[in-house]
Design a protein around this motif. Structure first.
Motif, PDB file in Angstrom:
ATOM      1  N   TYR A   1     -48.839 -90.885  37.126  1.00  0.00           N
ATOM      2  CA  TYR A   1     -47.764 -90.147  37.840  1.00  0.00           C
ATOM      3  C   TYR A   1     -46.531 -90.832  37.684  1.00  0.00           C
ATOM      4  O   TYR A   1     -46.287 -92.064  37.429  1.00  0.00           O
ATOM      5  CB  TYR A   1     -48.410 -89.803  39.100  1.00  0.00           C
ATOM      6  CG  TYR A   1     -48.154 -90.823  39.962  1.00  0.00           C
ATOM      7  CD1 TYR A   1     -49.179 -91.932  40.063  1.00  0.00           C
ATOM      8  CD2 TYR A   1     -47.110 -91.190  40.927  1.00  0.00           C
ATOM      9  CE1 TYR A   1     -48.865 -93.013  40.929  1.00  0.00           C
ATOM     10  CE2 TYR A   1     -46.777 -92.392  41.592  1.00  0.00           C
ATOM     11  CZ  TYR A   1     -48.013 -93.514  41.587  1.00  0.00           C
ATOM     12  OH  TYR A   1     -47.871 -94.453  42.359  1.00  0.00           O
ATOM     13  N   MET A   2     -45.642 -89.779  37.914  1.00  0.00           N
ATOM     14  CA  MET A   2     -44.152 -90.140  37.951  1.00  0.00           C
ATOM     15  C   MET A   2     -43.276 -89.863  39.077  1.00  0.00           C
ATOM     16  O   MET A   2     -43.422 -88.523  39.282  1.00  0.00           O
ATOM     17  CB  MET A   2     -43.361 -89.963  36.768  1.00  0.00           C
ATOM     18  CG  MET A   2     -41.782 -90.412  36.634  1.00  0.00           C
ATOM     19  SD  MET A   2     -41.297 -90.387  34.908  1.00  0.00           S
ATOM     20  CE  MET A   2     -39.833 -89.407  35.102  1.00  0.00           C
ATOM     21  N   GLY A   3     -42.716 -90.298  40.168  1.00  0.00           N
ATOM     22  CA  GLY A   3     -42.150 -89.728  41.073  1.00  0.00           C
ATOM     23  C   GLY A   3     -42.916 -89.580  42.437  1.00  0.00           C
ATOM     24  O   GLY A   3     -43.914 -89.647  42.416  1.00  0.00           O
TER      25      GLY A   3
ATOM     26  N   GLU B   1     -39.152 -80.444  38.885  1.00  0.00           N
ATOM     27  CA  GLU B   1     -39.465 -80.831  37.758  1.00  0.00           C
ATOM     28  C   GLU B   1     -39.332 -82.309  37.271  1.00  0.00           C
ATOM     29  O   GLU B   1     -39.529 -82.962  36.370  1.00  0.00           O
ATOM     30  CB  GLU B   1     -38.522 -80.153  36.441  1.00  0.00           C
ATOM     31  CG  GLU B   1     -38.904 -78.735  36.437  1.00  0.00           C
ATOM     32  CD  GLU B   1     -37.918 -77.942  35.460  1.00  0.00           C
ATOM     33  OE1 GLU B   1     -37.412 -78.696  34.378  1.00  0.00           O
ATOM     34  OE2 GLU B   1     -37.561 -76.733  35.487  1.00  0.00           O
ATOM     35  N   MET B   2     -38.517 -83.197  38.296  1.00  0.00           N
ATOM     36  CA  MET B   2     -38.371 -84.502  38.292  1.00  0.00           C
ATOM     37  C   MET B   2     -39.611 -85.527  38.383  1.00  0.00           C
ATOM     38  O   MET B   2     -39.463 -86.553  38.074  1.00  0.00           O
ATOM     39  CB  MET B   2     -37.287 -85.039  39.063  1.00  0.00           C
ATOM     40  CG  MET B   2     -35.902 -84.569  38.737  1.00  0.00           C
ATOM     41  SD  MET B   2     -35.336 -85.183  37.064  1.00  0.00           S
ATOM     42  CE  MET B   2     -34.275 -83.936  36.478  1.00  0.00           C
ATOM     43  N   CYS B   3     -40.806 -84.895  38.937  1.00  0.00           N
ATOM     44  CA  CYS B   3     -42.113 -85.543  39.012  1.00  0.00           C
ATOM     45  C   CYS B   3     -42.833 -85.003  37.733  1.00  0.00           C
ATOM     46  O   CYS B   3     -42.920 -83.814  37.370  1.00  0.00           O
ATOM     47  CB  CYS B   3     -42.617 -85.250  40.456  1.00  0.00           C
ATOM     48  SG  CYS B   3     -41.349 -85.886  41.866  1.00  0.00           S
ATOM     49  N   GLU B   4     -43.829 -85.838  37.597  1.00  0.00           N
ATOM     50  CA  GLU B   4     -44.574 -85.787  36.499  1.00  0.00           C
ATOM     51  C   GLU B   4     -46.195 -86.229  36.817  1.00  0.00           C
ATOM     52  O   GLU B   4     -46.246 -87.269  37.512  1.00  0.00           O
ATOM     53  CB  GLU B   4     -44.181 -86.345  35.123  1.00  0.00           C
ATOM     54  CG  GLU B   4     -44.574 -85.835  33.894  1.00  0.00           C
ATOM     55  CD  GLU B   4     -44.023 -84.833  33.607  1.00  0.00           C
ATOM     56  OE1 GLU B   4     -42.942 -84.503  33.812  1.00  0.00           O
ATOM     57  OE2 GLU B   4     -44.391 -84.159  32.528  1.00  0.00           O
ATOM     58  N   ILE B   5     -47.224 -85.764  36.274  1.00  0.00           N
ATOM     59  CA  ILE B   5     -48.559 -86.193  36.422  1.00  0.00           C
ATOM     60  C   ILE B   5     -49.432 -85.838  35.357  1.00  0.00           C
ATOM     61  O   ILE B   5     -49.195 -85.057  34.566  1.00  0.00           O
ATOM     62  CB  ILE B   5     -49.127 -85.346  37.622  1.00  0.00           C
ATOM     63  CG1 ILE B   5     -50.416 -86.305  38.209  1.00  0.00           C
ATOM     64  CG2 ILE B   5     -49.555 -83.708  37.580  1.00  0.00           C
ATOM     65  CD1 ILE B   5     -50.654 -85.877  39.692  1.00  0.00           C
ATOM     66  N   LYS B   6     -50.216 -86.565  35.061  1.00  0.00           N
ATOM     67  CA  LYS B   6     -50.996 -86.765  34.026  1.00  0.00           C
ATOM     68  C   LYS B   6     -52.524 -86.993  34.197  1.00  0.00           C
ATOM     69  O   LYS B   6     -53.057 -87.671  34.939  1.00  0.00           O
ATOM     70  CB  LYS B   6     -50.868 -87.828  32.889  1.00  0.00           C
ATOM     71  CG  LYS B   6     -51.467 -87.979  31.724  1.00  0.00           C
ATOM     72  CD  LYS B   6     -50.751 -88.533  30.511  1.00  0.00           C
ATOM     73  CE  LYS B   6     -50.695 -90.015  30.829  1.00  0.00           C
ATOM     74  NZ  LYS B   6     -49.992 -90.785  29.875  1.00  0.00           N
TER      75      LYS B   6
ATOM     76  N   ASP C   1     -45.197 -81.224  34.768  1.00  0.00           N
ATOM     77  CA  ASP C   1     -44.344 -81.617  35.897  1.00  0.00           C
ATOM     78  C   ASP C   1     -44.696 -80.776  37.244  1.00  0.00           C
ATOM     79  O   ASP C   1     -45.297 -80.022  37.208  1.00  0.00           O
ATOM     80  CB  ASP C   1     -42.752 -81.468  35.449  1.00  0.00           C
ATOM     81  CG  ASP C   1     -42.340 -79.915  35.507  1.00  0.00           C
ATOM     82  OD1 ASP C   1     -42.876 -79.323  36.044  1.00  0.00           O
ATOM     83  OD2 ASP C   1     -41.799 -79.749  34.390  1.00  0.00           O
TER      84      ASP C   1
END
Lengths: 302, 302, 302, 302
Positions: free
Chosen positions: A50-52, A92-97, A212
């Motif tokens: 994840y990011m953010g 959109e500034m957060c991301e998850i996988k 995102d």
């Protein structure tokens, strides 16, 4: 869920490894990382990266130099404001996988969400496992008479058992034939890209899927809806729990302004105004169709 | 670059904060995190966050349960294979977020890359700083005669100085008038969304910009090209350094198969075959236009 | 609007040319084709091409072999259903292409809509015309005190005239300097890509812009809103008229379910239910902030 | 191909209808409109609508007021220039819409192209036809030993016949069971969204699929490649013929600069330079892997 010992060991080894980072970190999501959450009979959902976090949304919305956060209440207020006014770009500034294991007929619905990245297990390159989705008796239902694309009453136990036998037998037979077509010694050594066409749509596949936060919530809004097919809704429900662990302020705003919100059409709004003014409005004079009228009344009753 | 003391303090406070994470981490990029890299006279580029590393690409390509990496050489080989065959989806599995300060005329080129997320500082909401791009004398050049959208010879020092005066005076005057139109006491209190229309295109703006690794490399391939405008190329050059710090195997494959690679058209390929067979080929009988012929010969000479 | 004689002749020549086609055709839009619709002081909007009509939406939704339409009322009902349930993909089956002349500060807002294709007039390659947007006195307003990104009261006539003088003088001076920097004989012969950085943000640019019907309606929903900046809203208003000419059933559904519709949050819905049950609800006990309460009451009053 | 009489009549009725239009029109494509082009045993491809032509690309690239075309040779030259330098945005200005009937396993590859719009026949809502793809004997091949995702030698006739029997029997049985599960009277009346999971991946589905010219060429470049699976390549081959009918100048440039072009890596380029300088280069001293060396030599031989 059917992970092999090797797969469990791989996951465990990966999950133990901890590193220091200067990036935003969410402890509640860290504990969930890599763990397979069971969905359906053989499926799962794993957060891979994840990011953010909530603060990253605030930071981007303010284009700030540091963390950009102020008081918790101010940040939550800004997030609510962004959600309410559909200012989607900060989300959109957060991301998850995710790593997802899911039946092919669900993968075909899921992939319609284009604003995402995907790497699917290739059945041209590899051999698919002998795993197929068989609905539990309580989810086997007849065609709905009111909803042309939905389910009605649940089948009687005896009938459910018979349907289950059909599904299982057909899946097992087509898989056995798949293996036989593939087998270079005892069978035909057929190319994998051809042999797989014999498999049924309930066969499981798997993929890495990344999107995102804005598009994740769009996916959730559509797929957690009672009109979504049950077999994709259960994935969405697990993802909603992850949303709450990851970005609690955003998740709360999502519940308030998206999931729990309701949209009234121009005509519905005029009906509402008449009702609030004390007028007794009935469907024929409402300007609404019978179906829209019923939906509106159901919404207002709760 | 003109960061205020407050901004430097904000960045420093943010950068010191370290947390443990179970996510993939790239130490070489961690040390760069948040630091402003100077670009042009007042611009900068800061990495704000990232997701994934070289191994994450391999992991997604293999749809693996654990880290999915094998020997370093095998992983590098797979990354080279993916890059060579333009299998772009595994590269989409990594993500990076920048904070960029850049002149508006460059922002207008940059935003043409649609596969990215952006949050720009709003001049409807806030007041822009008095900062504008003034080219260094060595970058002030006359219109190219061969390239209708490029630069030719550098201006003589005296001429460059005169142009600089024009640019500076106009930017300062329009900014002063911007301030006066905004000023509610001494000026007109004009709405910010209107007053800003008086600013020149070299005024600096800033934004958060996030994209995935595949689209980052697409951006780099186009913007690091000698035909790209100098003022965007310098941002791309900083980003390329960041690429090498972040995903060294991918960056090496990018240099080999994208940046350093060359594409020959069908006709060029036939010319090449004739040359390798020992034939002396000249432009008129090559099937190529004079311009394509010259480009091909220049490429073959290196 | 300032079209040259040559441009008018080019448009007229193009517009007269008629060919037979077997494609869906919309006579009401055909008559508008190529004609410049004036927007702002020098801007325009021209429809250059379109694909599909109301029936094409129905046809795609039904995946039919022929035109796929039934009775007009059935088709309209399906379109309303699709709009109401946000089934967006059939609306993506229609496409429209515009030629737009607009000030650069508006182009910067417009381009944020990424689901579109654009070819802009290149100021690296060509010289921009001496045309800049100057607001009419009735649109020159002070900064709003309630809305941090909006306009409040209109300026007094004398003040508006002074602001206009500033804007005009600065635009004319920077343009004159632009020409002088470009001039190879009397000036400096500066590269076009550099000289243009001296122009102000109200300078006009132009582009070809193409999008599908779904994304056009998304653009309209955001840009026709009273909170959108006036100078982009006037373009959206012209586009809404075009929408009605092109796809009248879709446009009617858009007015009913998007433009005229209202969304209530979960808390607002519970307030609504209490009000309909006869309870007198006041803001402090509503669970809504003062701002949300005011908005809700304003909506219910109409 | 198996169109019913009704379907043929619907298509014919639709195709006869001609209207005048002022839009760009391509006579060679008009004659193809709506006609099903046979692909595989039951599939087809039909052009349903299109927007733009070669001149529309030129017009957008020049942002012109009229048709924007000059001499045919100048226009073709511009199109070649745009293709060669990968200026993709003008090609996005043309759009095409297909109706495609294709096996589900091919639909799953096709849908990976995200820059397109799609409306698929819904098996939640409707019942799929009893049609499934059975490969012709000459396309039934063993797994390739050199290419892990490709085909090797064709099966012996007797073996091909046996495999065909397996595929046909399994498809027929699962379809029969699908019907039985659906049947409300004699069977179980199972919901359509559930019953369909029993179908095999070679069952045919159909959809409306729309994309722009740039993305169409990207699709073609990938899917017409000899490494693409045969069953999608045959669709791409029909689409390439359509490309030539629709935009002949663009199609010619596509053949020259994309399909017939070849890309050499940085190391390959250095090998090439050494060879052209007369040096005898062999693989071990080339810096290339054995596989890359072989590919390069094969390309140079043609």
């Amino acid at each position: 869920m059917s992970l092999t010992e090797d797969q469990r060991a791989e996951i465990a080894a990966h999950a133990q490894d901890t590193q220091p980072t200067r990036r935003p970190t969410v402890p509640a999501l860290e504990t969930l990382l890599y763990q397979p959450l069971e969905v359906l009979d053989h499926g799962f959902l794993r957060v891979i990266d994840y990011m953010g976090d909530d603060a990253a949304i605030v930071q981007a919305a303010r284009v700030s130099y540091g963390r950009g956060t102020r008081k918790v209440s101010e940040d939550a207020g800004l997030i609510r404001y962004l959600m309410r006014h559909r200012h989607s770009s900060p989300f959109e500034m957060c991301e998850i996988k995710f790593h997802v294991k899911l039946p092919i007929f669900i993968a075909r619905q899921w992939i319609r969400h284009r604003m995402a990245s995907v790497n699917e297990y290739s059945a041209r390159y590899s051999i698919l496992d002998r795993e197929f989705y068989l609905p539990a008796p309580e989810h086997m239902a007849v065609q709905s008479e009111v909803n042309r694309q939905g389910r009605g009453d649940v089948l009687a136990p005896q009938q459910a058992a018979e349907v289950l036998d059909i599904l299982r037998d057909d899946a097992m037979r087509t898989y056995r034939d798949y293996e036989r077509m593939l087998d270079a010694d005892q069978g035909f050594g057929l190319a994998r890209e051809l042999a797989r066409i014999n498999l049924t749509l309930n066969t499981y596949t798997q993929w890495y899927w990344k999107t995102d936060l804005h598009n994740l919530m769009h996916f959730l809004a559509l797929r957690i809806d009672p009109h979504a097919q049950y077999e994709i809704r259960v994935y969405a429900e697990e993802m909603l729990k992850i949303l709450h662990a990851w970005v609690p302020q955003t998740a709360a705003a999502f519940e308030e302004y998206r999931r729990g919100a309701v949209t009234f059409s121009a005509t519905m709004l005029s009906v509402l105004r008449r009702m609030l003014a004390g007028e007794v409005v009935e469907q024929p004079a409402s300007g609404l169709s019978r179906r829209e009228w019923d939906e509106m009344m159901a919404t207002l009753k709760g």
